[in-house]
Design a protein around this motif. Structure first.
Motif, PDB file in Angstrom:
ATOM      1  N   ALA A 153      -8.236  40.178  16.743  1.00  0.00           N
ATOM      2  CA  ALA A 153      -7.879  38.891  17.023  1.00  0.00           C
ATOM      3  C   ALA A 153      -7.807  38.703  18.543  1.00  0.00           C
ATOM      4  O   ALA A 153      -8.453  37.650  19.144  1.00  0.00           O
ATOM      5  N   ALA A 207     -12.103  33.668  16.995  1.00  0.00           N
ATOM      6  CA  ALA A 207     -12.722  32.799  16.349  1.00  0.00           C
ATOM      7  C   ALA A 207     -12.678  32.927  14.904  1.00  0.00           C
ATOM      8  O   ALA A 207     -12.785  32.252  14.121  1.00  0.00           O
ATOM      9  N   VAL A 208     -12.756  34.531  14.655  1.00  0.00           N
ATOM     10  CA  VAL A 208     -13.025  35.023  13.244  1.00  0.00           C
ATOM     11  C   VAL A 208     -11.649  35.560  12.797  1.00  0.00           C
ATOM     12  O   VAL A 208     -11.254  35.459  11.668  1.00  0.00           O
ATOM     13  N   PHE A 209     -10.996  36.079  13.597  1.00  0.00           N
ATOM     14  CA  PHE A 209      -9.518  36.952  13.125  1.00  0.00           C
ATOM     15  C   PHE A 209      -8.391  36.306  13.850  1.00  0.00           C
ATOM     16  O   PHE A 209      -8.205  35.807  14.962  1.00  0.00           O
ATOM     17  N   ASP A 210      -7.221  36.278  13.023  1.00  0.00           N
ATOM     18  CA  ASP A 210      -5.721  35.930  13.608  1.00  0.00           C
ATOM     19  C   ASP A 210      -4.953  37.226  13.071  1.00  0.00           C
ATOM     20  O   ASP A 210      -5.402  37.881  12.355  1.00  0.00           O
ATOM     21  N   GLN A 211      -3.695  36.951  13.345  1.00  0.00           N
ATOM     22  CA  GLN A 211      -2.610  37.643  12.932  1.00  0.00           C
ATOM     23  C   GLN A 211      -1.589  37.019  12.036  1.00  0.00           C
ATOM     24  O   GLN A 211      -1.205  35.703  12.677  1.00  0.00           O
ATOM     25  N   ASP A 212      -1.075  37.695  10.886  1.00  0.00           N
ATOM     26  CA  ASP A 212       0.039  36.783  10.200  1.00  0.00           C
ATOM     27  C   ASP A 212       1.300  36.672  10.983  1.00  0.00           C
ATOM     28  O   ASP A 212       1.763  37.793  11.724  1.00  0.00           O
ATOM     29  N   VAL A 235      -5.609  38.126   9.497  1.00  0.00           N
ATOM     30  CA  VAL A 235      -6.128  37.157   8.732  1.00  0.00           C
ATOM     31  C   VAL A 235      -7.351  36.788   9.172  1.00  0.00           C
ATOM     32  O   VAL A 235      -7.904  36.672  10.379  1.00  0.00           O
ATOM     33  N   LEU A 236      -8.220  36.661   8.077  1.00  0.00           N
ATOM     34  CA  LEU A 236      -9.590  36.268   8.389  1.00  0.00           C
ATOM     35  C   LEU A 236      -9.812  34.877   8.437  1.00  0.00           C
ATOM     36  O   LEU A 236      -9.450  34.159   7.206  1.00  0.00           O
ATOM     37  N   LEU A 237     -10.520  34.376   9.486  1.00  0.00           N
ATOM     38  CA  LEU A 237     -10.260  32.920   9.482  1.00  0.00           C
ATOM     39  C   LEU A 237     -11.843  32.283   8.986  1.00  0.00           C
ATOM     40  O   LEU A 237     -11.689  31.224   8.688  1.00  0.00           O
ATOM     41  N   GLY A 238     -12.551  33.071   8.704  1.00  0.00           N
ATOM     42  CA  GLY A 238     -13.823  32.603   8.215  1.00  0.00           C
ATOM     43  C   GLY A 238     -15.019  33.632   8.578  1.00  0.00           C
ATOM     44  O   GLY A 238     -14.661  34.677   9.414  1.00  0.00           O
ATOM     45  N   ASP A 254     -20.840  34.761  17.390  1.00  0.00           N
ATOM     46  CA  ASP A 254     -19.608  35.761  17.184  1.00  0.00           C
ATOM     47  C   ASP A 254     -19.910  37.119  17.009  1.00  0.00           C
ATOM     48  O   ASP A 254     -19.033  37.979  16.809  1.00  0.00           O
TER      49      ASP A 254
END
Length: 64
Positions: free
Chosen positions: A17, A22-27, A34-37, A43
């Motif tokens: 993250a 732009a691609v990863f976040d955290q739960d 968390v894969l955003l797309g 990127d």
């Protein structure tokens, strides 16, 4: 080639993250990836860094 994230092995370090927000976040509940797309071409360098630096190997490039 696509990016995949395996939350069952993620330890919540958060490097993905930080490297490619732009691609990863955290739960919020447990900190796992968390894969955003799928990444845009711009990127990809950051995503490659995130994949290389993931301490648990939870994120990876896959065929397909």
């Amino acid at each position: 080639m696509t990016v995949a994230a395996d939350t069952s092995v993620c330890i919540g370090a958060g490097l993905c993250a930080l490297r490619a927000p732009a691609v990863f976040d955290q739960d919020e509940a447990d900190g796992t990836v968390v894969l955003l797309g799928q990444p845009a071409p711009d990127d990809l360098p950051a995503v490659r860094e995130a994949v290389d630096q993931c301490p648990s190997g939870a994120i990876a490039f896959t065929d397909g």
